[in-house]
Design an enzyme around this catalytic site. Structure first.
Site, PDB file in Angstrom:
ATOM      1  N   ASP A   1       1.526  -0.472  14.484  1.00 28.38           N
ATOM      2  CA  ASP A   1       2.510   1.108  14.492  1.00 28.38           C
ATOM      3  C   ASP A   1       3.508   0.769  15.230  1.00 28.38           C
ATOM      4  O   ASP A   1       4.580   2.485  14.365  1.00 28.38           O
ATOM      5  CB  ASP A   1       1.486   1.571  13.536  1.00 28.38           C
ATOM      6  CG  ASP A   1       0.676   2.101  14.300  1.00 28.38           C
ATOM      7  OD1 ASP A   1       1.041   2.411  15.724  1.00 28.38           O
ATOM      8  OD2 ASP A   1      -0.769   2.333  15.087  1.00 28.38           O
TER       9      ASP A   1
ATOM     10  N   ASN B   1      -2.486  -1.855  18.125  1.00 29.51           N
ATOM     11  CA  ASN B   1      -2.105  -1.418  17.530  1.00 29.51           C
ATOM     12  C   ASN B   1      -0.903  -2.043  16.985  1.00 29.51           C
ATOM     13  O   ASN B   1      -0.338  -2.193  17.891  1.00 29.51           O
ATOM     14  CB  ASN B   1      -1.899   0.290  17.630  1.00 29.51           C
ATOM     15  CG  ASN B   1      -3.342   0.856  16.771  1.00 29.51           C
ATOM     16  OD1 ASN B   1      -4.083  -0.046  16.213  1.00 29.51           O
ATOM     17  ND2 ASN B   1      -3.792   1.565  16.990  1.00 29.51           N
TER      18      ASN B   1
ATOM     19  N   PRO C   1      -4.056   3.348   7.042  1.00 25.15           N
ATOM     20  CA  PRO C   1      -4.831   2.898   6.497  1.00 25.15           C
ATOM     21  C   PRO C   1      -5.829   1.809   7.187  1.00 25.15           C
ATOM     22  O   PRO C   1      -4.883   1.008   7.981  1.00 25.15           O
ATOM     23  CB  PRO C   1      -4.944   2.009   5.388  1.00 25.15           C
ATOM     24  CG  PRO C   1      -3.538   1.593   5.099  1.00 25.15           C
ATOM     25  CD  PRO C   1      -2.426   2.713   5.923  1.00 25.15           C
ATOM     26  N   ASP C   2      -6.712   1.449   7.946  1.00 19.86           N
ATOM     27  CA  ASP C   2      -7.216   1.218   8.851  1.00 19.86           C
ATOM     28  C   ASP C   2      -8.092  -0.393   8.435  1.00 19.86           C
ATOM     29  O   ASP C   2      -9.748  -0.520   8.260  1.00 19.86           O
ATOM     30  CB  ASP C   2      -8.698   1.905   9.389  1.00 19.86           C
ATOM     31  CG  ASP C   2      -9.566   0.718  10.732  1.00 19.86           C
ATOM     32  OD1 ASP C   2      -9.209  -0.134  10.901  1.00 19.86           O
ATOM     33  OD2 ASP C   2     -10.229   1.492  11.440  1.00 19.86           O
ATOM     34  N   PHE C   3      -7.150  -0.814   7.496  1.00 18.74           N
ATOM     35  CA  PHE C   3      -7.347  -1.886   6.211  1.00 18.74           C
ATOM     36  C   PHE C   3      -8.265  -3.356   7.242  1.00 18.74           C
ATOM     37  O   PHE C   3      -8.983  -3.795   6.982  1.00 18.74           O
ATOM     38  CB  PHE C   3      -6.569  -2.156   5.143  1.00 18.74           C
ATOM     39  CG  PHE C   3      -4.967  -3.183   6.493  1.00 18.74           C
ATOM     40  CD1 PHE C   3      -4.597  -4.106   7.077  1.00 18.74           C
ATOM     41  CD2 PHE C   3      -3.619  -2.349   6.897  1.00 18.74           C
ATOM     42  CE1 PHE C   3      -4.134  -4.545   7.492  1.00 18.74           C
ATOM     43  CE2 PHE C   3      -2.893  -3.137   7.785  1.00 18.74           C
ATOM     44  CZ  PHE C   3      -2.647  -3.909   7.547  1.00 18.74           C
ATOM     45  N   ARG C   4      -7.810  -3.600   8.606  1.00 18.89           N
ATOM     46  CA  ARG C   4      -8.517  -4.799   9.260  1.00 18.89           C
ATOM     47  C   ARG C   4      -9.580  -4.696   9.346  1.00 18.89           C
ATOM     48  O   ARG C   4     -10.470  -5.928   9.486  1.00 18.89           O
ATOM     49  CB  ARG C   4      -7.537  -4.920  11.109  1.00 18.89           C
ATOM     50  CG  ARG C   4      -5.497  -5.473   9.903  1.00 18.89           C
ATOM     51  CD  ARG C   4      -5.341  -6.173  11.404  1.00 18.89           C
ATOM     52  NE  ARG C   4      -5.808  -7.127  12.261  1.00 18.89           N
ATOM     53  CZ  ARG C   4      -4.743  -7.375  12.920  1.00 18.89           C
ATOM     54  NH1 ARG C   4      -3.332  -7.853  13.150  1.00 18.89           N
ATOM     55  NH2 ARG C   4      -5.500  -9.299  13.018  1.00 18.89           N
TER      56      ARG C   4
ATOM     57  N   HIS D   1      -1.698  -7.170  20.404  1.00 20.38           N
ATOM     58  CA  HIS D   1      -1.539  -7.709  18.977  1.00 20.38           C
ATOM     59  C   HIS D   1       0.218  -8.036  18.758  1.00 20.38           C
ATOM     60  O   HIS D   1       0.191  -8.108  17.454  1.00 20.38           O
ATOM     61  CB  HIS D   1      -2.208  -6.953  18.151  1.00 20.38           C
ATOM     62  CG  HIS D   1      -3.607  -7.193  18.508  1.00 20.38           C
ATOM     63  ND1 HIS D   1      -4.310  -6.768  17.385  1.00 20.38           N
ATOM     64  CD2 HIS D   1      -4.022  -8.252  19.012  1.00 20.38           C
ATOM     65  CE1 HIS D   1      -5.894  -7.135  17.885  1.00 20.38           C
ATOM     66  NE2 HIS D   1      -4.904  -7.820  19.192  1.00 20.38           N
TER      67      HIS D   1
END
Length: 290
Positions: A120, A118, A13-16, A137
């Site tokens: 991930d 990202n 999910p692209d929550f940020r 990041h």
């Protein structure tokens, strides 16, 4: 350059973007982040009530959404971050066509560097060599004790993280933190490779990013003015929205579809299929060995 939009097709999910960017601090009209978060107006998207990650985060009573990535809050209470880390830890998700496209660029000798927002690890999992990556990041691939600064490999932490345990340093008992860049921390030193990389670039491809988070967003303007920039994205963002250059090209819509269109135009579809098939075979072999 790539952002969270290239990982959402992998199920992350692209929550940020959807949470933090939709309610940037400070919130106007006198409504605090704290109030929005506690009232449920500000919450993590794409999960129904009762889903593990979001219920786990709710139980920690975060004061506001960004706290999970603030270094000061982490030192006070690392549990919410590690609840999120359990969801995002490398191995839970697989690269998609977009990551494999970058791998194909590398195999063809066309990739100078990939700059990603990202955390991930899907770029590494796709086979892109770490020396060609700038994970602006940070990364889960390595970790550091917050007390004695002892270094660890990311896989050393995985058993604890996946068991819901905050990893501790056996030397000093300090919390071991993945080398993710939190608010309040400096960017990794290799981020500044852009000072030499971007002047050398012949083409800049930007995919799946809002270009709102600095200083990453400013990299889009670091290439020479004569260099074409291709944006593959849901919407026009950053300089593509307000200050386009004559050589700029926009491919708007779904990122995977945009990459497929580019690959087709280049005549690389069969080669990309081969890269993806090889990656799938490698994943199957790894699972069999496990």
């Amino acid at each position: 350059m790539a952002g969270a939009g290239i990982s959402t097709p992998s199920g992350i999910p692209d929550f940020r973007y959807q949470v933090l960017m939709c309610f940037p601090a400070p919130v106007t009209c006198g409504i605090s982040m704290n109030l929005l978060w506690r009232s449920g107006v500000l919450s993590f998207p794409h999960r129904s009530p009762g889903s593990g990650l979001y219920d786990n985060l709710r139980q920690y009573d975060l004061p506001y959404a960004e706290a999970i990535f603030e270094i000061g809050f982490f030192h006070q209470n690392p549990h919410p971050f590690f609840a999120l880390a359990k969801e995002l830890y490398p191995g839970n998700y697989q690269p998609n066509l977009t990551h494999h496209f970058v791998r194909l660029l590398q195999k063809k000798g066309q990739l100078l560097r990939m700059y990603t927002q990202n955390i991930d690890g899907l770029e590494r999992l796709a086979g892109i060599p770490p020396e060609l990556l700038v994970e602006a990041h940070g990364t889960f691939a390595t970790a550091t004790c917050t007390v004695c600064l002892r270094k660890y490999e990311g896989h050393d932490l995985r058993p604890d993280v996946m068991s819901g345990i905050v990893p501790k340093c056996p030397t000093c008992k300090g919390v071991v933190k993945p080398d993710i860049v939190f608010f309040g921390e400096e960017l990794p030193r290799h981020f500044f490779k852009y000072l030499t990389d971007f002047p050398l670039a012949d083409l800049l491809i930007i995919m799946g990013t809002s270009l709102e988070v600095e200083p990453f967003a400013s990299l889009a303007g670091a290439v020479r003015s004569s260099v074409p920039r291709l944006l593959i994205n849901r919407d026009p963002v950053g300089p593509f929205a307000w200050s386009r250059r004559p050589q700029d090209v926009l491919q708007l819509g779904d990122v995977v579809s945009g990459v497929q269109a580019l690959v087709g135009a280049l005549g690389w579809t069969q080669e990309l299929d081969q890269v993806m098939a090889a990656a799938a075979a490698q994943e199957a072999t790894t699972k069999t060995e496990e």
